[in-house]
Design a protein around this motif. Structure first.
Motif, PDB file in Angstrom:
ATOM      1  N   LEU A  17       5.689   4.807   1.131  1.00  0.00           N
ATOM      2  CA  LEU A  17       5.112   3.792   0.261  1.00  0.00           C
ATOM      3  C   LEU A  17       3.607   4.003   0.100  1.00  0.00           C
ATOM      4  O   LEU A  17       3.058   3.920  -0.995  1.00  0.00           O
ATOM      5  N   TYR A  18       2.952   4.322   1.197  1.00  0.00           N
ATOM      6  CA  TYR A  18       1.508   4.553   1.163  1.00  0.00           C
ATOM      7  C   TYR A  18       1.181   5.764   0.291  1.00  0.00           C
ATOM      8  O   TYR A  18       0.217   5.753  -0.476  1.00  0.00           O
ATOM      9  N   SER A  19       1.997   6.810   0.389  1.00  0.00           N
ATOM     10  CA  SER A  19       1.775   8.005  -0.430  1.00  0.00           C
ATOM     11  C   SER A  19       1.915   7.688  -1.912  1.00  0.00           C
ATOM     12  O   SER A  19       1.139   8.171  -2.735  1.00  0.00           O
ATOM     13  N   LEU A  20       2.920   6.886  -2.245  1.00  0.00           N
ATOM     14  CA  LEU A  20       3.087   6.484  -3.645  1.00  0.00           C
ATOM     15  C   LEU A  20       1.862   5.730  -4.145  1.00  0.00           C
ATOM     16  O   LEU A  20       1.351   5.997  -5.232  1.00  0.00           O
ATOM     17  N   LEU A  21       1.398   4.790  -3.340  1.00  0.00           N
ATOM     18  CA  LEU A  21       0.251   3.983  -3.765  1.00  0.00           C
ATOM     19  C   LEU A  21      -1.031   4.799  -3.836  1.00  0.00           C
ATOM     20  O   LEU A  21      -1.882   4.538  -4.682  1.00  0.00           O
ATOM     21  N   GLN A  22      -1.185   5.801  -2.989  1.00  0.00           N
ATOM     22  CA  GLN A  22      -2.382   6.638  -3.040  1.00  0.00           C
ATOM     23  C   GLN A  22      -2.359   7.564  -4.251  1.00  0.00           C
ATOM     24  O   GLN A  22      -3.397   8.018  -4.701  1.00  0.00           O
ATOM     25  N   ASN A  23      -1.170   7.846  -4.781  1.00  0.00           N
ATOM     26  CA  ASN A  23      -1.076   8.673  -5.975  1.00  0.00           C
ATOM     27  C   ASN A  23      -1.423   7.901  -7.235  1.00  0.00           C
ATOM     28  O   ASN A  23      -1.727   8.502  -8.266  1.00  0.00           O
ATOM     29  N   CYS A  24      -1.361   6.594  -7.180  1.00  0.00           N
ATOM     30  CA  CYS A  24      -1.674   5.784  -8.366  1.00  0.00           C
ATOM     31  C   CYS A  24      -3.107   5.986  -8.840  1.00  0.00           C
ATOM     32  O   CYS A  24      -3.325   6.331 -10.007  1.00  0.00           O
ATOM     33  N   PRO A  25      -4.130   5.789  -8.001  1.00  0.00           N
ATOM     34  CA  PRO A  25      -5.499   5.977  -8.490  1.00  0.00           C
ATOM     35  C   PRO A  25      -5.772   7.410  -8.947  1.00  0.00           C
ATOM     36  O   PRO A  25      -6.535   7.628  -9.888  1.00  0.00           O
ATOM     37  N   VAL A  26      -5.147   8.381  -8.294  1.00  0.00           N
ATOM     38  CA  VAL A  26      -5.339   9.779  -8.677  1.00  0.00           C
ATOM     39  C   VAL A  26      -4.871   9.999 -10.113  1.00  0.00           C
ATOM     40  O   VAL A  26      -5.446  10.798 -10.848  1.00  0.00           O
ATOM     41  N   ASN A  27      -3.837   9.260 -10.513  1.00  0.00           N
ATOM     42  CA  ASN A  27      -3.282   9.400 -11.855  1.00  0.00           C
ATOM     43  C   ASN A  27      -3.768   8.315 -12.810  1.00  0.00           C
ATOM     44  O   ASN A  27      -3.211   8.156 -13.899  1.00  0.00           O
ATOM     45  N   GLY A  28      -4.782   7.549 -12.398  1.00  0.00           N
ATOM     46  CA  GLY A  28      -5.358   6.522 -13.257  1.00  0.00           C
ATOM     47  C   GLY A  28      -4.434   5.342 -13.489  1.00  0.00           C
ATOM     48  O   GLY A  28      -4.448   4.742 -14.559  1.00  0.00           O
ATOM     49  N   ILE A  29      -3.648   4.998 -12.489  1.00  0.00           N
ATOM     50  CA  ILE A  29      -2.660   3.917 -12.606  1.00  0.00           C
ATOM     51  C   ILE A  29      -3.025   2.813 -11.625  1.00  0.00           C
ATOM     52  O   ILE A  29      -3.373   3.092 -10.475  1.00  0.00           O
ATOM     53  N   ASP A  30      -2.930   1.564 -12.067  1.00  0.00           N
ATOM     54  CA  ASP A  30      -3.151   0.423 -11.179  1.00  0.00           C
ATOM     55  C   ASP A  30      -1.904   0.255 -10.309  1.00  0.00           C
ATOM     56  O   ASP A  30      -0.779   0.230 -10.811  1.00  0.00           O
ATOM     57  N   GLY A  31      -2.084   0.145  -9.001  1.00  0.00           N
ATOM     58  CA  GLY A  31      -0.975   0.120  -8.057  1.00  0.00           C
ATOM     59  C   GLY A  31      -0.039  -1.065  -8.192  1.00  0.00           C
ATOM     60  O   GLY A  31       1.183  -0.918  -8.085  1.00  0.00           O
ATOM     61  N   TYR A  32      -0.578  -2.255  -8.431  1.00  0.00           N
ATOM     62  CA  TYR A  32       0.279  -3.445  -8.482  1.00  0.00           C
ATOM     63  C   TYR A  32       1.254  -3.405  -9.653  1.00  0.00           C
ATOM     64  O   TYR A  32       2.458  -3.592  -9.456  1.00  0.00           O
TER      65      TYR A  32
END
Length: 103
Positions: free
Chosen positions: A56-71
């Motif tokens: 889950l943490y890995s998924l959420l850390q990939n969000c900012p890298v791809n310009g995506i808001d995590g929530y």
């Protein structure tokens, strides 16, 4: 004076190339969540629980890298998750493939 003399070739690089930062604050801020998380992960009761947290943490850390808001991504992920019937369906749910506005 012995330390600067022994590190002179590295110190010269900073002066010769203006692209180098004088400090490593950007790098330290990037790894800070891992450092803080390391303490929290030590309280995982089982290996499976620790694996789930890391995934889950890995998924959420990939969000900012791809310009995506995590929530919004998580909202869209939990809505689309039941559609993945096999392991082949999971890559479609990665942050850069799912539309966070579909939640």
């Amino acid at each position: 004076m012995e330390y600067p003399s022994s590190e002179w070739s590295k110190l010269k690089r900073y002066v010769e190339d203006g692209r180098y930062s004088i400090d490593n604050n950007v790098q330290e801020n990037a790894i800070r969540p891992f450092y803080v998380g390391r303490h929290s992960w030590s309280f995982s009761d089982t290996v499976a629980g620790a694996d789930a947290s890391v995934n889950l943490y890995s998924l959420l850390q990939n969000c900012p890298v791809n310009g995506i808001d995590g929530y919004p991504y998580l909202c869209a992920l939990f809505k689309a998750l039941p559609t993945a019937q096999t392991a082949d369906g999971f890559p479609a749910l990665l942050p850069w493939r799912i539309d966070p506005t579909s939640a």
